[in-house]
Design a protein around this motif. Structure first.
Motif, mmCIF file in Angstrom:
data_model
loop_
_atom_site.group_PDB
_atom_site.id
_atom_site.type_symbol
_atom_site.label_atom_id
_atom_site.label_comp_id
_atom_site.label_asym_id
_atom_site.label_seq_id
_atom_site.Cartn_x
_atom_site.Cartn_y
_atom_site.Cartn_z
ATOM 1 N N ASN A 80 14.058 -60.684 17.730
ATOM 2 C CA ASN A 80 13.474 -59.797 16.726
ATOM 3 C C ASN A 80 14.558 -59.355 15.743
ATOM 4 N N PRO A 81 14.398 -59.640 14.444
ATOM 5 C CA PRO A 81 15.433 -59.269 13.468
ATOM 6 C C PRO A 81 15.545 -57.765 13.243
ATOM 7 N N GLN A 82 14.657 -56.986 13.840
ATOM 8 C CA GLN A 82 14.733 -55.523 13.739
ATOM 9 C C GLN A 82 15.242 -54.893 15.032
ATOM 10 N N SER A 83 15.750 -55.690 15.945
ATOM 11 C CA SER A 83 16.135 -55.185 17.263
ATOM 12 C C SER A 83 17.567 -54.655 17.282
ATOM 13 N N GLU A 84 17.916 -54.047 18.407
ATOM 14 C CA GLU A 84 19.261 -53.524 18.602
ATOM 15 C C GLU A 84 20.300 -54.636 18.573
ATOM 16 N N LEU A 85 19.885 -55.866 18.900
ATOM 17 C CA LEU A 85 20.823 -56.989 18.878
ATOM 18 C C LEU A 85 21.448 -57.157 17.503
ATOM 19 N N ILE A 86 20.707 -56.885 16.459
ATOM 20 C CA ILE A 86 21.236 -57.059 15.110
ATOM 21 C C ILE A 86 22.361 -56.064 14.843
ATOM 22 N N THR A 87 22.253 -54.867 15.412
ATOM 23 C CA THR A 87 23.351 -53.895 15.312
ATOM 24 C C THR A 87 24.591 -54.428 16.011
ATOM 25 N N VAL A 88 24.380 -55.061 17.159
ATOM 26 C CA VAL A 88 25.498 -55.672 17.887
ATOM 27 C C VAL A 88 26.141 -56.773 17.043
ATOM 28 N N LEU A 89 25.315 -57.583 16.383
ATOM 29 C CA LEU A 89 25.845 -58.650 15.528
ATOM 30 C C LEU A 89 26.655 -58.073 14.372
ATOM 31 N N ASP A 90 26.197 -56.967 13.800
ATOM 32 C CA ASP A 90 26.943 -56.326 12.708
ATOM 33 C C ASP A 90 28.327 -55.884 13.182
ATOM 34 N N ALA A 174 24.954 -60.475 26.843
ATOM 35 C CA ALA A 174 24.287 -61.296 25.836
ATOM 36 C C ALA A 174 22.862 -61.651 26.252
ATOM 37 N N ILE A 175 22.680 -62.040 27.500
ATOM 38 C CA ILE A 175 21.340 -62.381 27.992
ATOM 39 C C ILE A 175 20.426 -61.164 27.901
ATOM 40 N N ALA A 176 20.929 -60.012 28.339
ATOM 41 C CA ALA A 176 20.127 -58.785 28.287
ATOM 42 C C ALA A 176 19.757 -58.427 26.858
ATOM 43 N N ALA A 177 20.706 -58.577 25.928
ATOM 44 C CA ALA A 177 20.447 -58.233 24.528
ATOM 45 C C ALA A 177 19.415 -59.173 23.918
ATOM 46 N N ILE A 178 19.504 -60.464 24.244
ATOM 47 C CA ILE A 178 18.540 -61.436 23.733
ATOM 48 C C ILE A 178 17.143 -61.139 24.268
ATOM 49 N N HIS A 179 17.043 -60.864 25.562
ATOM 50 C CA HIS A 179 15.743 -60.556 26.144
ATOM 51 C C HIS A 179 15.177 -59.253 25.590
ATOM 52 N N ALA A 180 16.032 -58.253 25.405
ATOM 53 C CA ALA A 180 15.567 -56.984 24.841
ATOM 54 C C ALA A 180 15.027 -57.174 23.428
ATOM 55 N N ALA A 181 15.541 -58.206 22.739
ATOM 56 C CA ALA A 181 15.074 -58.520 21.389
ATOM 57 C C ALA A 181 13.898 -59.489 21.405
ATOM 58 N N GLY A 182 13.350 -59.763 22.597
ATOM 59 C CA GLY A 182 12.196 -60.642 22.697
ATOM 60 C C GLY A 182 12.519 -62.111 22.585
#
Length: 285
Positions: A80-90, A174-182
């Protein structure tokens, strides 16, 4: 046929997102994975081009991870491009910029200086992130090295004179972040870690599966027949998805062709269907 692993100018590839999608169309791919390192910046342009050329875009991102003495890459599809993962990528991108500043400084001290302007000219962008392949190409153009591989061996590879470690996640994070982002988490090209043999890789795979790993690449351009057989075998043994792609980078890796894996062709469409089915399971849960 599909290719689920390709890079653009958003990270260290030499094709723009639109150019990548047009190439996928020209060679007859039904779908292409846009999987830049630590960024989803290519998604909008690729999506628009996909509509134009009639190519399905598989949105992805390739994350660097560190675990048990090794560096590994993890692909996240359909996050999901609106997920917390995107903050991690930033945060990772910010650390990457700081890392690049240190690489420039290290090269200056070693007597092989480069300017940001010339590296950006190589990368073909006025802003955005720079990768080590861009440094290597600039060094080759300057005449500091005779080949791109020499640039990595002498200056840019892990343990070499100008190398600077980059901020990475653990595989579990990383796995947890990806799953949390769907999204769906796929281990990219495990055998490319030449410091570990296949038995040692499988030891790590057991941990990753416990953390929820969804699959690993069984199709990959640089796989030997032994490595490909190992990848297929562990996918069956641990009941995980076998994914894959070329890892296309354009001129940065001129021997790697879009749509060509170790089989001499692209990845079967049913692999993408398995990833979509797993995505739906994750989101349903």
């Amino acid at each position: 046929m599909v290719d689920l692993h390709a890079h653009t100018t958003a990270s260290d590839g030499t094709y723009s997102p639109r150019q990548l999608v047009q190439l996928a169309h020209d060679i007859g791919l039904d779908a292409v994975g846009v999987t830049d390192h630590d960024t989803i910046a290519a998604w909008p342009e690729a999506s628009k081009a996909g509509e134009e050329f009639g190519v399905e875009i598989v949105p992805g991102v390739e994350l660097s991870t560190s675990y048990s003495g090794g560096r590994f890459h993890l692909l996240g599809y359909y996050v999901n491009p609106q997920s917390e993962l995107i903050t991690v990528l930033d945060e990772i991108q910010k650390a990457r910029r700081e890392r690049n500043e240190q690489i420039f400084a290290n090269l200056e001290k070693l007597g092989v200086p480069l300017t940001e302007a010339e590296v950006r000219a190589i990368a073909g962008r006025d802003d955005g992130e720079l990768g080590r392949p861009h440094f290597a190409q600039a060094m080759l153009k300057r005449g500091y090295v005779d080949t791109l591989q020499e640039a990595f061996d002498k200056y840019l590879a892990d343990g070499s004179s100008a190398y600077v470690p980059k901020k990475v996640l653990s595989p579990q994070e990383a796995i947890a972040a990806i799953h949390a982002a769907g999204g769906v988490a796929i281990w990219a090209h495990p055998p490319l870690n030449r410091k570990l043999n296949l038995m040692q890789l499988e030891e790590r795979l057991r941990d990753w599966v416990e953390w929820g790993l969804d699959g690993l690449e069984t199709y990959y351009f640089r796989y030997t027949s032994e490595e490909a057989a190992w990848a297929r075998g562990v996918c069956e043994q641990y009941n995980i998805i076998g994914s894959g792609g070329s890892d296309f980078h354009g001129a940065a890796k001129p021997d790697v062709k879009l749509g060509i894996t170790n089989t001499g062709k692209a990845v079967p469409n049913e692999v993408l269907e398995q990833i979509k089915a797993r995505r739906d399971q994750i989101r349903g849960a």
